[in-house]
Motif scaffolding. Structure first.
Motif, PDB file in Angstrom:
ATOM      1  N   ASN A 100       0.817  -1.119   0.072  1.00  0.00           N
ATOM      2  CA  ASN A 100       0.483   0.126   0.095  1.00  0.00           C
ATOM      3  C   ASN A 100       0.935   1.469  -0.266  1.00  0.00           C
ATOM      4  O   ASN A 100       0.212   2.394  -0.469  1.00  0.00           O
ATOM      5  CB  ASN A 100      -1.184   0.165   1.159  1.00  0.00           C
ATOM      6  N   GLN A 101       1.894   1.123  -0.102  1.00  0.00           N
ATOM      7  CA  GLN A 101       3.104   2.143   0.499  1.00  0.00           C
ATOM      8  C   GLN A 101       4.814   1.424  -0.371  1.00  0.00           C
ATOM      9  O   GLN A 101       5.154   0.755   0.114  1.00  0.00           O
ATOM     10  CB  GLN A 101       2.860   2.657   1.941  1.00  0.00           C
TER      11      GLN A 101
ATOM     12  N   ASP B 214       8.097   3.064   0.077  1.00  0.00           N
ATOM     13  CA  ASP B 214       8.353   3.824   1.581  1.00  0.00           C
ATOM     14  C   ASP B 214      10.284   4.193   0.290  1.00  0.00           C
ATOM     15  O   ASP B 214      10.342   5.509   0.758  1.00  0.00           O
ATOM     16  CB  ASP B 214       9.719   2.284   1.931  1.00  0.00           C
TER      17      ASP B 214
ATOM     18  N   ARG C  46       0.955   5.792  -2.156  1.00  0.00           N
ATOM     19  CA  ARG C  46       1.528   7.231  -1.719  1.00  0.00           C
ATOM     20  C   ARG C  46       3.262   6.600  -1.479  1.00  0.00           C
ATOM     21  O   ARG C  46       3.291   5.316  -1.157  1.00  0.00           O
ATOM     22  CB  ARG C  46       1.280   7.117  -0.074  1.00  0.00           C
TER      23      ARG C  46
ATOM     24  N   ARG D  39       7.211   7.104   0.025  1.00  0.00           N
ATOM     25  CA  ARG D  39       7.709   8.104   1.391  1.00  0.00           C
ATOM     26  C   ARG D  39       8.612   9.072   0.547  1.00  0.00           C
ATOM     27  O   ARG D  39       8.862  10.033   1.648  1.00  0.00           O
ATOM     28  CB  ARG D  39       7.808   7.769   2.105  1.00  0.00           C
TER      29      ARG D  39
END
Length: 786
Positions: A589-590, A592, A614, A616
């Protein structure tokens, strides 16, 4: 009422079809039914509530059921599409031998309405009868020869936009282009194009360049269902514009019958409203309601005749999808009940409809639309009443609006997670809010469609009245699709998890003990844990590296105990069809750390990735205020609370256990340190550039010692100098193409290096348990259609 023996026989047939997924499926059916028959013959005592003997289920019924289930496991393979003797796919396999570029002229008939693809090409199904192979690079010149061959089968054809304009079903044309064999999914989670075409009875594709209309062909004079669809669509688009017009047509006819814009369709699917754009039972209910209202003064026999005729027309107009056929059969049963003065058994009608359709086409057992349609209907029938009972403190209308989406979600969610691995948290709430507006819009759309078939201007005028409700609905869908957490990736479930989840759902439905004192909550808590715990365990323990099979820039995904690192995204198509499906399958889901090893341009797939997940931290060799093509990317990154870290050339940047160094941009040379592995990504290097790398010692920062035992080379497959191979000392070599330079391959094998060619073996993946492996077996892929 449907008798118990008939229910058992129908379920046995469906179970037999489902068991074809396993090699031992036939044995499972025989063992299960034989065991039940043996228990009955031995007269084992049963509790009164489940005394099956009193229901008329004698041992012989179970033996017959076993025989039917066994025959079903044989019937489905017999109905699988087979390659004919003169199938055009055999011609493609024979035509791959020449080394020159090959063009073919294929004569035949257009078998479907043309559709616009995401790449702005026109796609349609084509029934060929003759193919002319042009031998040579262009098909012109005195040395070129042509060979004509009679063929059969069906083709998946794409042509340029202007070439496909004006095509219609039944038209005879000549298409010039390149034949090809479809390929299976090269990446985990990717779309299996080969299997998709095989289910449609198609084993080859044609990348068309030009379409020639045959001189003898004339515009159609007869009325066809495709003309009716176009008439409705044009009338509604004239009154509403785009995208409101196509959306209304899709809500009436289903998205398979309407060329709906891809972005609109994806937004509806993303927020859990895909059923709104699919012709289903709700549409049939609206049609029957209109027919009843118009014919209420007629006799029951007349009402049945008019209703059945309208349903038949609707089935043909929408294309006869499994969900529409199921709804039409159940609708006919509802029309027939008053005529026969009997009450309809909804569950029995659903089971009989499923059995009849699967006898007609057993391959639909694996059709996702068929599965979702029946599960959703089953949920409405069996789960809505108990939910309404628990919501009896609410007004009936509000309780019904809440109960229906919950009941459907309970039954379709396990299958959705198994297929897509994505959960839409706002789906139930959005369905509750939009239920009444969507019902009104759909009803108005049907009235507009009926009027358009008679007088197009009337259909346009009625559609115009729906502009603001449609505009508001589309705006709400777009707003929800942009909310944080609008979709949560869980990773695709295993078949064992799906079976257990449906076992829990069925148990809560059938076992009275679970209905009391909120004991059903225990079942739902166990179901949630069954999904959440494996996902959490995998994210916190898995360490694997995946080299995806992509064109252009190499794409590498590192999953390190809950952290995801993505190196390169390719172009927009690569990100959409390779990178994002893989991340969804893995439950990511993300991201890094996102790394672009080359400067980002407007065609980059990173824009697609940032719109979906998303990020980061984003790093690239060059992103700055003077690069206008990167400003939207930086803005998107900032809006999603991500940060940008530049990737200086020649310096090492580390996040967690992964370190990256861009050695050179032109030619592209990058090296990664991933725990105890050193990966070298090399672009196309000429001999002088290879010599410079070795002389400069840029790739020798990490020596081949116990701390770095594994060195992986990833290059294009072109020739590498022996001294470069000696300097890299690779234990594993991955080529981006399907062919490797013979001399380079010989040198690598002398070093006992594992060699993979992504072009023919698919994605290459390493994990701590299994080591290196590839997605595809090239030998099976080569012989699949031969």
């Amino acid at each position: 009422m449907t008798s118990a023996p008939l229910v058992v026989l129908c379920l046995a047939y469906i179970l037999g079809l489902l068991c074809t997924a396993s090699t031992w499926g036939a044995l499972v059916v025989l063992t299960l039914t034989g065991a039940i028959a043996a228990v009955l013959l031995l007269k084992v005592p049963f509790p009164k509530r489940i005394d099956v003997l009193k229901a008329g289920l004698q041992p012989r019924i179970w033996l017959i059921a076993g025989a039917i289930g066994f025959l079903a496991t044989l019937y489905l393979p017999l109905r699988q599409p087979q390659i004919g003797v003169n199938d055009i796919s055999r011609f493609v396999a024979a035509a791959d031998a020449p080394t020159q570029q090959q063009l073919v002229n294929v004569f035949g008939k257009v078998a479907s309405e043309p559709r616009l693809t995401r790449s702005n090409r026109i796609q349609f199904w084509f029934e060929p009868n003759q193919v002319i192979e042009i031998v040579g690079t262009s098909g012109r010149g005195g040395s070129d020869t042509a060979k004509t061959q009679t063929v059969t089968g069906k083709l998946y054809v794409t042509v340029p936009l202007l070439q496909g304009t004006g095509l219609y079903p039944g038209q005879r044309v000549e298409v010039t282009g390149r034949l090809y064999l479809p390929q299976p999914a090269a990446n985990p989670g990717g779309f299996d194009f080969q299997a998709y075409l095989a289910r449609e009875g198609t084993f080859a594709g044609l990348a068309g360049r030009q379409v020639n209309f045959l001189a003898s062909d004339r515009p159609p004079n007869s009325w066809g269902m495709w003309q009716l669809r176009r008439r409705i669509l044009r009338a509604q688009v004239r009154g509403l514009g785009v995208p409101e017009g196509p959306v209304l047509s899709a809500m009436v006819l289903g998205r398979r019958a309407v060329d709906l814009p891809h972005d609109i369709r994806e937004r509806f699917m993303q927020v859990g409203l895909a059923h709104v754009l699919a012709a289903s039972g709700f549409h049939v209910a609206v049609i029957l309601g209109l027919v009843r209202a118009v014919t209420r003064r007629f006799s029951e026999k007349a009402q049945f005749g008019y209703g059945a005729a309208v349903l038949i027309i609707y089935v043909f107009v929408t294309g006869g999808t499994p969900s529409v056929l199921r709804a039409a059969l159940m609708g006919c049963a509802a029309l027939l009940a008053p005529l026969m003065q009997r009450q309809v058994n909804a569950l029995g009608s659903l089971l009989l409809a499923a059995t009849f359709l699967l006898i007609w086409n057993p391959l639909w057992i694996w059709d996702l639309g068929f599965q979702l349609s029946f599960l959703a209907t089953l949920g409405l029938l069996v789960s809505t009443p108990p939910i309404l009972k628990r919501l009896d403190w609410l007004p009936p209308t509000i309780a019904s609006l809440i109960a229906v989406p919950i009941a459907v979600a309970v039954w379709v969610l396990p299958l959705q997670l198994y297929t897509f691995g994505v959960l839409a948290p706002y789906s139930i709430g959005l369905n509750i809010v939009l239920s009444l507006p969507l019902a009104g819009i759909t009803l108005g759309g049907f009235i507009s469609a009926i009027a358009a078939t008679i007088w197009p201007l009337a259909g346009t005028a009625i559609a115009w009245l729906l502009y603001y409700p449609l505009k508001l609905t589309i705006s709400v869908v777009e707003f929800v699709s942009q909310l944080p957490g609008n979709s949560i990736t869980t990773g695709t479930l295993s078949i064992v998890q799906v079976v257990i989840l449906y076992g829990i759902v069925v148990s809560v439905w059938l076992i009275p003990w679970l209905h009391q004192k909120r004991r059903w909550v225990l079942g739902w808590l166990f179901a949630v844990g069954l999904v959440v715990v494996p996902v959490f365990y995998a994210r916190t323990t898995v360490f694997q590296i995946t080299a995806l099979a992509t064109r252009g820039d190499p794409v590498l995904v590192v999953q390190d105990r809950g952290k995801a690192i993505v190196i390169n995204s390719g172009d927009d198509a690569t990100a959409r069809y390779s990178v994002l499906p893989f991340l969804r399958q893995q439950g990511v889901n993300q991201i890094d750390w996102a790394i672009a090893t080359t400067p980002v341009n407007y065609r980059s797939g990173w824009y697609q990735v940032l719109d979906s997940l998303r990020v980061r931290v984003f790093s690239s060799p060059q992103i700055g205020p003077h690069q206008t093509s990167d400003r939207p990317l930086l803005a998107n990154l900032t809006n999603r609370k991500g940060s940008y870290h530049p990737l200086p050339i020649g310096q090492t940047l580390a996040v967690g256990t992964t370190a990256v160094q861009v050695v050179s941009l032109k030619p592209p040379v990058v090296q990664f340190q991933i725990r105890n592995q050193m990966w070298f990504l090399l672009g196309d290097l000429n001999p002088s550039e290879q010599s410079h790398l070795v002389t400069a010692g840029s790739l020798l920062a990490t020596e081949n010692n116990d701390e770095s035992p594994l060195r992986v080379l990833w290059w294009s497959g072109e020739q590498l100098a022996p001294y470069l191979i000696d300097a890299l000392q690779p234990s594993v070599a991955i080529a981006s193409n399907d062919a490797i330079d013979p001399e380079t391959e010989r040198l690598l094998r002398q070093r006992n290096a594992q060699i993979y060619a992504i072009g023919r073996e698919g994605a290459v993946q390493w994990n701590s348990r299994d080591g290196f492996g590839s997605t595809l077996d090239p030998r099976e892929n080569e012989n699949l259609f031969l």
